[in-house]
Motif scaffolding. Structure first.
Motif, PDB file in Angstrom:
ATOM      1  N   GLU A 270       0.785  -1.245   0.000  1.00 52.12           N
ATOM      2  CA  GLU A 270       0.000   0.000   0.000  1.00 52.12           C
ATOM      3  C   GLU A 270       0.811   1.286   0.000  1.00 52.12           C
ATOM      4  O   GLU A 270       0.543   2.189  -0.755  1.00 52.12           O
ATOM      5  CB  GLU A 270      -1.006   0.025   1.156  1.00 52.12           C
ATOM      6  CG  GLU A 270      -2.221  -0.797   0.795  1.00 52.12           C
ATOM      7  CD  GLU A 270      -3.429  -0.440   1.607  1.00 52.12           C
ATOM      8  OE1 GLU A 270      -3.508   0.681   2.148  1.00 52.12           O
ATOM      9  OE2 GLU A 270      -4.319  -1.304   1.683  1.00 52.12           O
ATOM     10  N   THR A 271       1.811   1.371   0.909  1.00 52.48           N
ATOM     11  CA  THR A 271       2.610   2.600   0.906  1.00 52.48           C
ATOM     12  C   THR A 271       4.090   2.227   0.849  1.00 52.48           C
ATOM     13  O   THR A 271       4.468   1.107   1.217  1.00 52.48           O
ATOM     14  CB  THR A 271       2.392   3.438   2.183  1.00 52.48           C
ATOM     15  OG1 THR A 271       2.879   2.681   3.302  1.00 52.48           O
ATOM     16  CG2 THR A 271       0.936   3.786   2.397  1.00 52.48           C
ATOM     17  N   LEU A 272       4.891   3.184   0.427  1.00 51.78           N
ATOM     18  CA  LEU A 272       6.329   2.958   0.367  1.00 51.78           C
ATOM     19  C   LEU A 272       6.883   2.758   1.780  1.00 51.78           C
ATOM     20  O   LEU A 272       7.761   1.920   2.008  1.00 51.78           O
ATOM     21  CB  LEU A 272       7.009   4.146  -0.335  1.00 51.78           C
ATOM     22  CG  LEU A 272       8.517   4.041  -0.524  1.00 51.78           C
ATOM     23  CD1 LEU A 272       8.889   2.780  -1.294  1.00 51.78           C
ATOM     24  CD2 LEU A 272       9.047   5.274  -1.249  1.00 51.78           C
ATOM     25  N   LYS A 273       6.345   3.523   2.725  1.00 52.69           N
ATOM     26  CA  LYS A 273       6.782   3.404   4.126  1.00 52.69           C
ATOM     27  C   LYS A 273       6.623   1.963   4.627  1.00 52.69           C
ATOM     28  O   LYS A 273       7.537   1.421   5.261  1.00 52.69           O
ATOM     29  CB  LYS A 273       5.952   4.335   5.020  1.00 52.69           C
ATOM     30  CG  LYS A 273       6.471   5.752   5.067  1.00 52.69           C
ATOM     31  CD  LYS A 273       7.370   5.936   6.290  1.00 52.69           C
ATOM     32  CE  LYS A 273       8.228   7.194   6.235  1.00 52.69           C
ATOM     33  NZ  LYS A 273       9.106   7.351   5.084  1.00 52.69           N
ATOM     34  N   SER A 274       5.480   1.341   4.342  1.00 51.01           N
ATOM     35  CA  SER A 274       5.282  -0.001   4.881  1.00 51.01           C
ATOM     36  C   SER A 274       6.160  -1.016   4.145  1.00 51.01           C
ATOM     37  O   SER A 274       6.641  -1.985   4.738  1.00 51.01           O
ATOM     38  CB  SER A 274       3.809  -0.398   4.906  1.00 51.01           C
ATOM     39  OG  SER A 274       3.328  -0.528   3.611  1.00 51.01           O
ATOM     40  N   LEU A 275       6.427  -0.779   2.873  1.00 44.79           N
ATOM     41  CA  LEU A 275       7.387  -1.634   2.164  1.00 44.79           C
ATOM     42  C   LEU A 275       8.778  -1.505   2.805  1.00 44.79           C
ATOM     43  O   LEU A 275       9.467  -2.493   3.059  1.00 44.79           O
ATOM     44  CB  LEU A 275       7.448  -1.253   0.676  1.00 44.79           C
ATOM     45  CG  LEU A 275       8.594  -1.857  -0.141  1.00 44.79           C
ATOM     46  CD1 LEU A 275       8.514  -3.377  -0.182  1.00 44.79           C
ATOM     47  CD2 LEU A 275       8.608  -1.307  -1.574  1.00 44.79           C
TER      48      LEU A 275
END
Ligand code: TRP
Length: 365
Positions: A270-275
């Motif tokens: 969903e988001t780059l942060k969570s990746l």
């Protein structure tokens, strides 16, 4: 609002080769957004005179790159209906302004300019610095003041140039009266867009190191380059925790990816942060992040490639755009130059100025 009253932005690139994806995120994107906002008058130019300051013996390299850069501009969305696109050497007024400004700057001030200092080291000039190279910040001030620019969408390395430019403007105005306007830089708003490293993780993209992704690369070339990119050298197995801060693939993702891209190409995150969080914990493979980056780069470059293809098939149109742009640039720069000459009192044959000066000195004797 009258077109004339809109604030002006000016920016340019040295034609020493094709432009790459670092140029795109570092300044091309900002200038196209500013252009499309309709709030500015824009001048975008190919800085061939500046490129010659350290390439005097290679004029053919500069000449050959002019059309490449022009095609790069048009393909990323610089629009000749909205922006004036020109070639620096075709605007001789800039050279006269440069000569006038040369007298307002000391040698030691130039030698202290951090960007110039750095480039002198990088280029290995030692004691053989071409004078034209050393003074290029001064000619750059001519490039911006000639068009009354207040904004310069550039990379971070240009800060010292603009700083020095403002000093020149202040000095000129203090001596000759309010004539020229000061400008400030507009930097990209993401830290990782400021200076994209090479695909090998080296600080700079450079042709000789073969570590650049060019805007004109084919999908095959890009695939090879992205799949060969450096990541975290200690991240050997998928399960292992990995580092993202200095990981080249993540530096590129932070500069290029929107959360929408992540949802499109890696919906499980969903988001780059969570990746990034997951990669740091372990369980995300390097092939996965490289493929993600590849999809995003292709999404960005596909429309650029299509536009480029159109212009490559219509070269005469490109040449006409440049020729018209140069003519417009010359006429605007001439207005500024005339104001400058008038402020300095060297327009001797206008309004009988020379005779007036003569009679005044006689009267005062
Ligand atoms: N120095 C800039 C570069 O290397 C090119 C440049 C020349 C420029 N004159 C300029 C940029 C004026 C902004 C404004 O890319």
């Amino acid at each position: 609002m009258d077109k004339k009253e809109k604030p002006v932005f000016v920016t340019g690139d040295r034609p020493t080769g094709k432009l790459h994806i670092g140029h795109l995120v570092g300044s091309l994107k900002t200038r196209v957004e500013m252009q499309d906002s309709g709030k500015y008058q824009s001048y975008i130019f190919i800085a061939d005179m500046q490129a010659l300051t350290d390439n005097a013996k290679n004029p053919e390299k500069i000449r050959e790159s002019i059309m490449e850069v022009a095609l790069d501009y048009l393909s990323v969305g610089v629009d000749p209906q909205k922006s004036t696109i020109f070639i620096q050497s075709q605007v001789p007024q800039l050279n006269e302004l440069t000569v006038i400004f040369l007298n307002l700057v000391t040698l030691s001030r130039l030698q202290r300019n951090p960007t110039v200092k750095n480039e002198i080291k990088e280029k290995g000039f030692k004691d053989s610095i071409p004078v034209g190279f050393l003074v290029y910040p001064i000619s750059q001030t001519a490039d911006t003041t000639a068009f009354n620019a207040t904004l310069l969408p550039v990379g971070e390395d240009q800060n010292p140039m603009t700083e020095q430019g403002r000093e020149i403007v202040r000095t000129f105005n203090a001596i000759y009266g309010d004539t020229l306007v000061e400008s400030t830089n507009v930097l990209p708003n993401k830290k990782d867009s400021m200076r994209l490293p090479g695909t090998d993780g080296k600080a700079k993209m450079s042709k000789s190191m073969n570590n650049c992704i060019y805007l004109s690369d084919t999908p095959e070339e890009i695939k090879t380059k992205v799949m060969g990119m450096f990541t975290d050298p200690n991240h050997i197995k998928v399960e292992m925790p990995g580092e993202t801060e200095n990981n080249t693939v993540f530096v590129y993702l932070r500069a290029l990816a929107t959360d929408e891209d992540i949802r499109q190409f890696a919906p499980e995150f969903e988001t780059l942060k969570s990746l990034e969080n997951q990669y740091r914990k372990g369980g995300v493979g390097d092939v996965k992040i490289k493929k993600l980056l590849l999809s995003i780069i292709e999404k960005i470059l596909t429309p650029i490639r299509e536009k480029r293809h159109y212009y490559e098939e219509h070269i005469d149109e490109v040449i006409k755009i440049l020729e018209d742009g140069c003519e417009k640039a010359r006429s605007v720069a001439q207005e500024t130059l005339s104001k400058v000459r008038k402020a300095m009192g060297i327009e001797y044959f206008k309004d009988n100025a020379l005779k007036k000066y003569y009679l005044e000195t006689k009267k005062n004797k």
